[in-house]
Enzyme design. Structure first.
Site, mmCIF file in Angstrom:
data_model
loop_
_atom_site.group_PDB
_atom_site.id
_atom_site.type_symbol
_atom_site.label_atom_id
_atom_site.label_comp_id
_atom_site.label_asym_id
_atom_site.label_seq_id
_atom_site.Cartn_x
_atom_site.Cartn_y
_atom_site.Cartn_z
ATOM 1 N N ASP A 16 -15.121 10.508 -0.674
ATOM 2 C CA ASP A 16 -15.512 9.326 -1.443
ATOM 3 C C ASP A 16 -14.449 9.094 -2.509
ATOM 4 O OD1 ASP A 16 -16.635 7.493 -3.160
ATOM 5 O OD2 ASP A 16 -18.551 8.557 -3.358
ATOM 6 N N ASN A 30 -11.219 -8.113 -3.301
ATOM 7 C CA ASN A 30 -11.029 -9.461 -2.744
ATOM 8 C C ASN A 30 -10.272 -10.300 -3.781
ATOM 9 O OD1 ASN A 30 -13.027 -10.569 -4.576
ATOM 10 N ND2 ASN A 30 -14.531 -9.552 -3.258
ATOM 11 N N ASP A 40 -15.192 -1.499 -2.864
ATOM 12 C CA ASP A 40 -15.127 -2.283 -4.110
ATOM 13 C C ASP A 40 -16.425 -2.109 -4.904
ATOM 14 O OD1 ASP A 40 -14.401 -4.149 -6.002
ATOM 15 O OD2 ASP A 40 -14.263 -5.845 -4.624
HETATM 16 P P1 ADP Z 1 -12.037 -4.434 3.217
HETATM 17 O O1 ADP Z 1 -12.734 -5.684 2.753
HETATM 18 O O2 ADP Z 1 -10.613 -4.332 2.691
HETATM 19 O O3 ADP Z 1 -12.144 -4.242 4.692
HETATM 20 P P2 ADP Z 1 -14.154 -2.435 2.730
HETATM 21 O O4 ADP Z 1 -14.576 -1.877 1.413
HETATM 22 O O5 ADP Z 1 -15.147 -3.238 3.505
HETATM 23 O O6 ADP Z 1 -12.792 -3.258 2.432
HETATM 24 O O7 ADP Z 1 -13.644 -1.243 3.675
HETATM 25 C C1 ADP Z 1 -12.433 -0.573 3.487
HETATM 26 C C2 ADP Z 1 -12.616 0.894 3.865
HETATM 27 O O8 ADP Z 1 -13.226 1.588 2.781
HETATM 28 C C3 ADP Z 1 -13.501 1.145 5.086
HETATM 29 O O9 ADP Z 1 -12.824 2.075 5.920
HETATM 30 C C4 ADP Z 1 -14.760 1.757 4.481
HETATM 31 O O10 ADP Z 1 -15.372 2.676 5.381
HETATM 32 C C5 ADP Z 1 -14.188 2.487 3.304
HETATM 33 N N1 ADP Z 1 -15.096 2.878 2.207
HETATM 34 C C6 ADP Z 1 -16.263 2.344 1.817
HETATM 35 N N2 ADP Z 1 -16.747 3.013 0.748
HETATM 36 C C7 ADP Z 1 -15.841 3.983 0.425
HETATM 37 C C8 ADP Z 1 -15.751 5.018 -0.556
HETATM 38 N N3 ADP Z 1 -16.701 5.189 -1.485
HETATM 39 N N4 ADP Z 1 -14.652 5.840 -0.530
HETATM 40 C C9 ADP Z 1 -13.689 5.675 0.366
HETATM 41 N N5 ADP Z 1 -13.704 4.719 1.323
HETATM 42 C C10 ADP Z 1 -14.774 3.887 1.361
#
Ligand code: ADP
Length: 180
Positions: A16, A30, A40
């Site tokens: 995480d 975004n 985010d």
């Molecule tokens: P984007 O809009 O750029 O695709 P997302 O947040 O939807 O961004 O996803 C980007 C990546 O971050 C995905 O691989 C998702 O599984 C991952 N992700 C989501 N939460 C966390 C977290 N707490 N730590 C690390 N990676 C995360």
């Protein structure tokens, strides 16, 4: 998995990103920079409302660019917010924008004197970039940068699940930065 690039370290792990104690963590934001879902949302929840307040003063961020804020309640001192492209099929422009999101994040970090930073897999969640392609572009961009800028000592990819970690491990194997 860890590899040395010059005198810097590149590391892949499952975890995480909000819990990382690197100097900076990178947010897959975004263009409005007003928070969202995925990584985010997790970063804003952990950092607290002051992060959103600072983001509001920045007036957004273009796709492929990056901006920096403080980290507030995070362990990391800074958050680098970058905006990856929305994937609508493979194209040179989409690939260029994804590479630019990584490169601009590294440049912003360098300008602040940051020595260690953690990245998520930008654009691979809501933005739909296939993991196999995205991981290759991400790693190639980071490796090219670290070869020239040894000031950044550690780049850690913090990948949220096993499937994402495996895609990054496969791409790193293909890139073979250690030359074995
Ligand atoms: P984007 O809009 O750029 O695709 P997302 O947040 O939807 O961004 O996803 C980007 C990546 O971050 C995905 O691989 C998702 O599984 C991952 N992700 C989501 N939460 C966390 C977290 N707490 N730590 C690390 N990676 C995360």
């Amino acid at each position: 998995m860890k590899v040395k690039i010059g005198s810097s370290m590149l590391e892949l792990l499952q975890g995480d990103i909000t819990q990382q104690d690197t100097d900076a963590i990178v947010n897959a934001a975004n263009r409005k920079l007003l928070g969202g879902g995925g990584v985010d949302g997790a970063i804003h929840r952990t950092a607290g409302p002051e992060l959103l307040a600072e983001c509001r003063t920045l007036g957004g961020c273009d796709t492929g660019d990056a901006v920096i804020t403080r980290g507030y309640k995070l362990k990391a001192r800074y958050v680098i917010h970058t905006v990856g492209p929305v994937y609508k099929g493979s194209s040179p422009n989409t690939e260029r924008l994804l590479a630019s999101a990584y490169k601009r994040s590294l440049e912003v970090a360098l300008a602040k004197g940051i020595r260690s930073m953690a990245f998520p897999a930008i654009s691979t969640g809501a933005y739909g970039y296939p993991l196999e392609e995205a991981s290759f572009v991400a790693l190639r961009t980071i490796i090219d940068f670290l070869r020239v800028h040894s000031e950044i000592k550690l780049v850690r990819f913090v990948l949220f699940n096993q499937r994402t970690l495996e895609a990054f491990e496969t791409s790193l194997g293909r890139l073979n930065p250690a030359g074995s």
